[in-house]
Design a protein around this motif. Structure first.
Motif, PDB file in Angstrom:
ATOM      1  N   GLU A  58     -39.382  90.337  41.329  1.00 30.03           N
ATOM      2  CA  GLU A  58     -41.382  90.004  40.451  1.00 30.03           C
ATOM      3  C   GLU A  58     -41.536  91.156  39.383  1.00 30.03           C
ATOM      4  N   GLY A  59     -40.403  92.000  39.606  1.00 30.77           N
ATOM      5  CA  GLY A  59     -40.643  92.703  38.682  1.00 30.77           C
ATOM      6  C   GLY A  59     -39.980  92.950  37.630  1.00 30.77           C
ATOM      7  N   MET A  60     -38.630  91.625  37.299  1.00 39.49           N
ATOM      8  CA  MET A  60     -38.620  91.068  35.986  1.00 39.49           C
ATOM      9  C   MET A  60     -39.670  90.084  35.704  1.00 39.49           C
ATOM     10  N   LEU A  61     -40.088  89.097  36.407  1.00 40.34           N
ATOM     11  CA  LEU A  61     -40.965  88.489  35.203  1.00 40.34           C
ATOM     12  C   LEU A  61     -42.229  89.001  34.923  1.00 40.34           C
ATOM     13  N   ALA A  62     -42.679  89.688  35.907  1.00 41.06           N
ATOM     14  CA  ALA A  62     -43.859  90.842  35.006  1.00 41.06           C
ATOM     15  C   ALA A  62     -43.995  91.364  33.625  1.00 41.06           C
ATOM     16  N   LEU A  63     -42.102  91.509  33.317  1.00 39.83           N
ATOM     17  CA  LEU A  63     -41.814  92.040  31.656  1.00 39.83           C
ATOM     18  C   LEU A  63     -42.092  90.717  31.240  1.00 39.83           C
TER      19      LEU A  63
END
Length: 132
Positions: free
Chosen positions: A20-25
């Protein structure tokens, strides 16, 4: 935020398995250019790719070296992939938990403080040899 900081956050999230952290970027129209295969455009296609990768591989990146350029729009990174081959992919050797260590590199572009392109390179023939 500087391009380098965004890319470092992305790879920290990768190593923490924080998808989720990757996708948020990622930019909504992120362009993913893999080492082989079709180019994927958009977060949905990138998310599908990440799920497939998570099913088949367990990977951590080490020895990361980041490179920037003066316009603060592109970052490249050289790293070592430390992986376990968990589930076979079509056209590749059968998976049974083989470990591998593989040098790789990626080139990322930033648009509106989001990653808009991820291009990854590694030696596929070497990876096949390592897991065979």
């Amino acid at each position: 935020m500087a391009a380098l900081d965004i890319v470092k956050q992305y790879y920290n999230a990768f190593n923490e398995k924080n998808f989720e952290g990757m996708l948020a970027l990622l930019h909504p129209e992120v362009r993913h250019e893999p080492n082989q295969g079709e180019v994927r455009v958009g977060i949905e296609k990138f998310t599908e790719f990440m799920k497939m990768m998570d099913d088949s591989y367990e990977e951590t990146l080490t020895d990361m070296v980041f490179f920037t350029e003066p316009t603060d729009k592109r970052v490249s990174v050289e790293f070592v992939v430390n992986g376990i081959y968990k589930k076979g992919d079509e056209g590749f050797p059968e998976a049974h938990g083989q470990k591998y260590v593989l040098p790789a590199a990626a080139f990322l572009e930033i648009t509106d403080e989001k990653i808009s392109r991820v291009t990854t390179y590694y030696n596929l023939e070497l990876w096949i040899k390592l897991v065979s």
